[in-house]
Motif scaffolding. Structure first.
Motif, PDB file in Angstrom:
ATOM      1  N   UNK A 321     -25.110 -10.163 -21.586  1.00 28.49           N
ATOM      2  CA  UNK A 321     -23.814 -10.665 -22.039  1.00 28.49           C
ATOM      3  C   UNK A 321     -23.122 -11.395 -20.902  1.00 28.49           C
ATOM      4  N   UNK A 322     -22.220 -12.283 -21.275  1.00 33.35           N
ATOM      5  CA  UNK A 322     -21.467 -13.076 -20.310  1.00 33.35           C
ATOM      6  C   UNK A 322     -19.996 -12.729 -20.430  1.00 33.35           C
ATOM      7  N   UNK A 323     -19.392 -12.400 -19.318  1.00 30.82           N
ATOM      8  CA  UNK A 323     -17.956 -12.108 -19.283  1.00 30.82           C
ATOM      9  C   UNK A 323     -17.219 -13.412 -19.011  1.00 30.82           C
ATOM     10  N   UNK A 324     -16.419 -13.853 -19.975  1.00 29.45           N
ATOM     11  CA  UNK A 324     -15.677 -15.109 -19.850  1.00 29.45           C
ATOM     12  C   UNK A 324     -14.360 -14.943 -19.113  1.00 29.45           C
ATOM     13  N   UNK A 325     -14.065 -13.732 -18.688  1.00 28.08           N
ATOM     14  CA  UNK A 325     -12.813 -13.495 -17.990  1.00 28.08           C
ATOM     15  C   UNK A 325     -11.630 -13.336 -18.914  1.00 28.08           C
ATOM     16  N   UNK A 326     -11.911 -13.182 -20.200  1.00 27.67           N
ATOM     17  CA  UNK A 326     -10.849 -12.977 -21.187  1.00 27.67           C
ATOM     18  C   UNK A 326     -10.928 -11.528 -21.653  1.00 27.67           C
ATOM     19  N   UNK A 327      -9.893 -10.742 -21.484  1.00 26.91           N
ATOM     20  CA  UNK A 327      -9.947  -9.325 -21.876  1.00 26.91           C
ATOM     21  C   UNK A 327     -10.140  -9.172 -23.374  1.00 26.91           C
ATOM     22  N   UNK A 328     -10.791  -8.084 -23.775  1.00 29.42           N
ATOM     23  CA  UNK A 328     -10.997  -7.831 -25.195  1.00 29.42           C
ATOM     24  C   UNK A 328      -9.666  -7.497 -25.864  1.00 29.42           C
ATOM     25  N   UNK A 329      -9.509  -7.938 -27.084  1.00 32.15           N
ATOM     26  CA  UNK A 329      -8.299  -7.661 -27.851  1.00 32.15           C
ATOM     27  C   UNK A 329      -8.688  -6.979 -29.151  1.00 32.15           C
ATOM     28  N   UNK A 330      -7.792  -6.176 -29.691  1.00 31.94           N
ATOM     29  CA  UNK A 330      -8.094  -5.408 -30.891  1.00 31.94           C
ATOM     30  C   UNK A 330      -8.051  -6.266 -32.145  1.00 31.94           C
ATOM     31  N   UNK A 332      -6.890 -10.536 -33.018  1.00 37.86           N
ATOM     32  CA  UNK A 332      -7.422 -11.885 -32.907  1.00 37.86           C
ATOM     33  C   UNK A 332      -8.175 -12.081 -31.602  1.00 37.86           C
ATOM     34  N   UNK A 333      -9.021 -13.088 -31.581  1.00 42.14           N
ATOM     35  CA  UNK A 333      -9.831 -13.347 -30.382  1.00 42.14           C
ATOM     36  C   UNK A 333      -9.726 -14.816 -29.979  1.00 42.14           C
ATOM     37  N   UNK A 334      -8.505 -15.344 -30.064  1.00 44.59           N
ATOM     38  CA  UNK A 334      -8.316 -16.769 -29.841  1.00 44.59           C
ATOM     39  C   UNK A 334      -8.693 -17.167 -28.416  1.00 44.59           C
ATOM     40  N   UNK A 335      -8.266 -16.372 -27.445  1.00 47.26           N
ATOM     41  CA  UNK A 335      -8.563 -16.704 -26.054  1.00 47.26           C
ATOM     42  C   UNK A 335     -10.054 -16.785 -25.802  1.00 47.26           C
ATOM     43  N   UNK A 336     -10.803 -15.838 -26.333  1.00 46.71           N
ATOM     44  CA  UNK A 336     -12.254 -15.825 -26.149  1.00 46.71           C
ATOM     45  C   UNK A 336     -12.906 -17.030 -26.837  1.00 46.71           C
ATOM     46  N   UNK A 337     -12.456 -17.343 -28.054  1.00 50.70           N
ATOM     47  CA  UNK A 337     -13.055 -18.455 -28.794  1.00 50.70           C
ATOM     48  C   UNK A 337     -12.827 -19.785 -28.085  1.00 50.70           C
ATOM     49  N   UNK A 338     -11.615 -20.016 -27.604  1.00 48.17           N
ATOM     50  CA  UNK A 338     -11.350 -21.277 -26.917  1.00 48.17           C
ATOM     51  C   UNK A 338     -12.114 -21.355 -25.598  1.00 48.17           C
ATOM     52  N   UNK A 339     -12.315 -20.218 -24.949  1.00 49.34           N
ATOM     53  CA  UNK A 339     -13.131 -20.206 -23.727  1.00 49.34           C
ATOM     54  C   UNK A 339     -14.580 -20.581 -24.052  1.00 49.34           C
ATOM     55  N   UNK A 340     -15.072 -20.141 -25.206  1.00 44.67           N
ATOM     56  CA  UNK A 340     -16.424 -20.505 -25.643  1.00 44.67           C
ATOM     57  C   UNK A 340     -16.513 -22.001 -25.904  1.00 44.67           C
ATOM     58  N   UNK A 417     -10.165 -30.153 -28.056  1.00 43.57           N
ATOM     59  CA  UNK A 417      -9.744 -29.814 -26.697  1.00 43.57           C
ATOM     60  C   UNK A 417      -8.965 -30.949 -26.051  1.00 43.57           C
ATOM     61  N   UNK A 418      -9.253 -32.183 -26.419  1.00 41.63           N
ATOM     62  CA  UNK A 418      -8.488 -33.314 -25.896  1.00 41.63           C
ATOM     63  C   UNK A 418      -7.055 -33.311 -26.418  1.00 41.63           C
ATOM     64  N   UNK A 419      -6.832 -32.651 -27.553  1.00 38.76           N
ATOM     65  CA  UNK A 419      -5.497 -32.639 -28.161  1.00 38.76           C
ATOM     66  C   UNK A 419      -4.550 -31.680 -27.465  1.00 38.76           C
ATOM     67  N   UNK A 420      -5.092 -30.794 -26.636  1.00 42.22           N
ATOM     68  CA  UNK A 420      -4.303 -29.771 -25.934  1.00 42.22           C
ATOM     69  C   UNK A 420      -3.751 -28.705 -26.873  1.00 42.22           C
ATOM     70  N   UNK A 421      -4.191 -28.718 -28.131  1.00 44.21           N
ATOM     71  CA  UNK A 421      -3.810 -27.635 -29.034  1.00 44.21           C
ATOM     72  C   UNK A 421      -4.506 -26.369 -28.554  1.00 44.21           C
ATOM     73  N   UNK A 422      -3.775 -25.274 -28.457  1.00 45.15           N
ATOM     74  CA  UNK A 422      -4.351 -24.079 -27.852  1.00 45.15           C
ATOM     75  C   UNK A 422      -3.737 -22.806 -28.434  1.00 45.15           C
ATOM     76  N   UNK A 423      -4.257 -21.669 -27.979  1.00 42.80           N
ATOM     77  CA  UNK A 423      -3.780 -20.370 -28.466  1.00 42.80           C
ATOM     78  C   UNK A 423      -2.365 -20.102 -27.958  1.00 42.80           C
TER      79      UNK A 423
END
Length: 494
Positions: A321-330, A332-340, A417-423
């Motif tokens: 497994x790869x740790x993306x540096x985003x902590x697990x959340x109970x 939504x997983x928006x941070x992890x998905x955008x990191x992917x 990602x070019x749109x800067x729309x984010x979590x």
């Protein structure tokens, strides 16, 4: 899973493993056109011997408004346009004026047109006085016009009718919010693939009701069930009337001669399947599921994927497994998905056109996905999966539900990602944030029923058993399914 009325066989989504491909929509349409042409010529000849009967057919044809539940993606819009041409070609054989054929994606003044009910006012205003029926169908529905006219003549067009091929739940299900829990078989809802029809008096009634009582539900999850519930109006409106001539049998079935509609229910293939190396699969997981979920993925579909990585909150080399540096959340997983998404653009091969993001409890057939993706242009911004809606009655947005898997073209990710729309937070619902972002960019969600978010316990058990123990001969199942939304302790039985 929903069942058809009568035969008791399980109704599943139209995906068949290793069946002959639907090579080109035009081929199926041409077959339907030839069959319909012969039938039309025979019936018109018979009718012309009876005074004025052929004129009656033509007059009634003008009273039907055909509505194709189309999408704006180039692959889907072409299939819908092919169906439109087929309908008009059949009608042309009857002479006189051609019927009106509408494509939903061309009526799309807001993101909720695909949910149908918001269009009732337009249907009523435009066709409420000079039409008798609104007939809805999917882009792969095949229609025999003469047989459809014969079928609709059985119903008094001055009354309120809701017609279709009836489905029902064998047991109460989470996707339908456990409606009719005591006896779910009593409530019938239409199989969209077979086509369904509303009489104009019912359309007018719905249009008036929607003015005073707007849609209340925030979420659109299973449209066919939700439309049937709204029409039923807690027993004050009509139930769905089953119509045996509305069929989902294949064009070449021996039953086709008795059907007004049929359905091309093969997995669409538009050329050679995309290469394994053209699909990068990202699996979202976390440390607490490394031992019970990841082994099932590895025993089932992992070997079909050439490029796959597991993203977790903990780097474990044995998986790996790869740790993306985003902590697990109970939640939504928006941070992890955008990191992917960012990792895919920055670190994967620039030649990999497709990214698939799945959960660690999603089962998916990469083999059939490769076939499906042959129909889509990776140079277009494609965001593909099972479509849900949020707040569509009040200007909301559509989104791909994450549990059934989300497919992105590289072009779609670049624009996102070019749109800067984010979590707005790491635990925001990733699928809904993505829906908002793509909606703001004007990039349409592309729906495919071969992805599926929720399955029943026994169905999941059977698929997992077959995948592991029977050499992957899994038969007629959705493209993808997810287990984690099954409620209470029943999930532990899988």
């Amino acid at each position: 899973m929903p069942r058809e009325r009568g035969g008791g066989g399980c109704w599943l989504l139209p995906a068949l493993l290793l069946l002959p491909p639907l090579c080109a929509p035009a081929l199926a349409i041409s077959v339907a056109a030839e069959d319909a042409k012969e039938q039309i010529e025979r019936l018109v000849s018979q009718e012309s011997e009876k005074s004025g009967k052929s004129n009656k057919i033509n007059i009634e044809l003008q009273e039907i408004v055909f509505v194709i539940q189309s999408q704006s993606n180039s692959f889907h819009s072409k299939r819908a346009e092919d169906l439109e041409r087929n309908i008009l070609k059949q009608a042309e054989e009857l002479g006189k004026e051609l019927p009106r054929v509408l494509l939903i994606h061309q009526m799309d003044r807001h993101d909720g047109a695909w949910t149908i009910l918001p269009l009732m006012h337009d249907f009523s205003a435009s066709y409420g006085r000079n039409s008798s029926w609104i007939f809805f169908c999917e882009e792969d529905t095949r229609i025999q016009i003469v047989k459809l006219l014969e079928t609709l003549r059985r119903f008094d067009k001055s009354k309120e009718w809701f017609l279709g091929k009836a489905l029902y739940d064998e047991e109460s299900t989470i996707i339908h919010h456990y409606a009719f829990a005591e006896n779910p078989t009593v409530f019938k809802f239409p199989d969209f693939a077979a086509g369904w029809a509303l009489s104009i008096p019912l359309v007018n009634k719905l249009a008036n009701k929607l003015k005073s009582e707007p849609l209340k539900s925030d979420f659109t999850i299973d449209l066919k069930h939700e439309i049937a519930l709204y029409i039923w109006q807690k027993g004050n409106g009509p139930h769905l009337t089953p119509v045996p001539e509305f069929c989902t049998d294949d064009l070449n079935s021996y039953k086709a001669v008795h059907c007004a509609t049929m359905f091309s229910n093969f997995l669409p293939v538009c050329g050679d399947p995309v290469k394994k190396e053209d699909i990068f699969v990202a699996v979202k997981t976390c440390q607490k599921f490394h031992r019970d979920r990841i082994p099932i993925v590895k025993q089932t579909w992992e070997s079909e994927a050439a490029l796959v990585e597991y993203y977790s909150d903990y780097a474990e080399t044995s998986i790996p497994t790869i740790d993306l540096g985003v902590p697990n959340t109970e939640r939504g997983h928006c941070g992890k998905t955008f990191a992917i998404l960012e990792r895919f653009l920055n670190q994967s091969s620039s030649k990999t056109p497709w990214l698939v993001i799945v959960d660690d409890d999603t089962l998916i057939s990469i083999f059939r996905l490769r076939k499906l993706l042959s129909c889509y242009d990776p140079n277009e911004p494609v965001f593909l999966g099972e479509r849900y809606g949020y707040g569509l009655g009040t200007g909301g947005y559509s989104y791909i539900t994450g549990g059934g898997g989300m497919v992105f073209s590289r072009e779609a990710i670049q624009k996102l990602l070019a749109s800067k729309c984010q979590c707005y937070s790491n635990d925001a619902p990733d699928d809904m944030v993505l829906g908002m972002c793509f909606s703001g960019l004007g990039i349409p969600i592309t729906h495919c029923p071969l992805f599926h978010q929720i399955c029943e316990v026994t169905f999941c058990q059977e698929i997992i058993f077959r995948l592991i123990h029977t050499n992957k001969k899994i038969g007629k199942i959705p493209f993808s399914i997810i287990r984690h939304l099954i409620p209470d302790d029943r999930a532990s039985k899988i």
